[in-house]
Design a protein around this motif. Sequence first.
Motif, PDB file in Angstrom:
ATOM      1  N   GLU A  81       0.768  -1.071  -0.120  1.00 29.47           N
ATOM      2  CA  GLU A  81       0.394  -0.096  -0.146  1.00 29.47           C
ATOM      3  C   GLU A  81       0.667   1.230  -0.006  1.00 29.47           C
ATOM      4  OE1 GLU A  81      -2.772   0.001   3.055  1.00 29.47           O
ATOM      5  OE2 GLU A  81      -3.940  -2.335   2.254  1.00 29.47           O
ATOM      6  N   MET A  82       1.770   1.444   0.621  1.00 22.71           N
ATOM      7  CA  MET A  82       2.757   2.272   0.708  1.00 22.71           C
ATOM      8  C   MET A  82       3.098   2.208  -0.796  1.00 22.71           C
ATOM      9  SD  MET A  82       4.496   1.947   4.736  1.00 22.71           S
ATOM     10  CE  MET A  82       6.487   3.121   4.339  1.00 22.71           C
ATOM     11  N   LYS A  83       3.602   1.564  -1.170  1.00 24.42           N
ATOM     12  CA  LYS A  83       4.720   1.262  -2.499  1.00 24.42           C
ATOM     13  C   LYS A  83       3.781   2.412  -3.448  1.00 24.42           C
ATOM     14  CE  LYS A  83       7.764  -1.817  -2.259  1.00 24.42           C
ATOM     15  NZ  LYS A  83       8.807  -2.533  -2.366  1.00 24.42           N
ATOM     16  N   GLU A  84       2.511   2.258  -3.377  1.00 27.73           N
ATOM     17  CA  GLU A  84       1.355   2.405  -4.293  1.00 27.73           C
ATOM     18  C   GLU A  84       1.394   3.766  -3.829  1.00 27.73           C
ATOM     19  OE1 GLU A  84      -2.456   0.262  -3.564  1.00 27.73           O
ATOM     20  OE2 GLU A  84      -2.462  -1.276  -5.228  1.00 27.73           O
ATOM     21  N   ARG A 143       1.126   6.798  -6.530  1.00 30.36           N
ATOM     22  CA  ARG A 143       0.146   7.975  -6.796  1.00 30.36           C
ATOM     23  C   ARG A 143       0.365   9.255  -5.875  1.00 30.36           C
ATOM     24  NH1 ARG A 143      -3.966   5.160  -3.693  1.00 30.36           N
ATOM     25  NH2 ARG A 143      -3.584   6.584  -1.914  1.00 30.36           N
ATOM     26  N   LEU A 144       1.599   9.389  -5.116  1.00 32.60           N
ATOM     27  CA  LEU A 144       2.008  11.035  -5.377  1.00 32.60           C
ATOM     28  C   LEU A 144       2.863  11.739  -6.274  1.00 32.60           C
ATOM     29  CD1 LEU A 144       2.063  10.913  -1.359  1.00 32.60           C
ATOM     30  CD2 LEU A 144       0.256  11.923  -2.571  1.00 32.60           C
ATOM     31  N   MET A 195       2.425  14.823  -8.065  1.00 37.10           N
ATOM     32  CA  MET A 195       3.125  15.758  -8.857  1.00 37.10           C
ATOM     33  C   MET A 195       3.172  16.001 -10.420  1.00 37.10           C
ATOM     34  SD  MET A 195       5.575  14.546  -4.907  1.00 37.10           S
ATOM     35  CE  MET A 195       6.785  15.747  -5.435  1.00 37.10           C
ATOM     36  N   LYS A 196       3.478  15.422 -10.671  1.00 36.37           N
ATOM     37  CA  LYS A 196       4.175  15.194 -12.250  1.00 36.37           C
ATOM     38  C   LYS A 196       3.141  15.958 -12.375  1.00 36.37           C
ATOM     39  CE  LYS A 196       7.519  11.521 -12.731  1.00 36.37           C
ATOM     40  NZ  LYS A 196       8.064  10.045 -13.382  1.00 36.37           N
ATOM     41  N   GLU A 197       2.257  15.564 -12.565  1.00 29.35           N
ATOM     42  CA  GLU A 197       0.671  16.435 -13.115  1.00 29.35           C
ATOM     43  C   GLU A 197       0.862  17.661 -12.319  1.00 29.35           C
ATOM     44  OE1 GLU A 197      -2.756  14.660 -12.736  1.00 29.35           O
ATOM     45  OE2 GLU A 197      -2.469  13.089 -14.033  1.00 29.35           O
ATOM     46  N   LEU A 198       1.131  17.947 -11.656  1.00 29.99           N
ATOM     47  CA  LEU A 198       1.116  19.393 -10.892  1.00 29.99           C
ATOM     48  C   LEU A 198       2.220  20.077 -11.619  1.00 29.99           C
ATOM     49  CD1 LEU A 198      -0.170  21.120  -8.756  1.00 29.99           C
ATOM     50  CD2 LEU A 198       1.459  20.337  -6.983  1.00 29.99           C
TER      51      LEU A 198
END
Length: 112
Positions: A67-70, A74-75, A79-82
């Motif tokens: 879950e931490m890797k997922e 996602r983050l 961040m790249k989209e932002l």
Amino acid sequence: MSIISFDTHTFVKRLTQAGMPEAQAEVLADSQAKLIDEKLATKHDLKELEARLTHEMKELEARLTHEMKELETRLTHEMKELETRLALQLTIRMGSMLVVGIGVVATLIKIL
């Protein structure tokens, strides 16, 4: 259920020798045997519990790691989209400022 050796015959014998009526000693021995059988944990019971808990903890650790890797993925994606949106907004603002600046300079040149 745990398997604990409890010699009810010896227990009854010792109680009767101490002066307890045999019927009462037998009831007490039966109650003690049931209590020991139903409520006490053996070393084997504790080892089984430890093994189950260790297994469950490893499963939990694996799930949390996954879950931490997922979440990290996602983050990173967000961040790249932002960054892309911010770069686009900055480009538009800089372009707008450049156009306005050129317009002001052209107007000043015409006026002077």
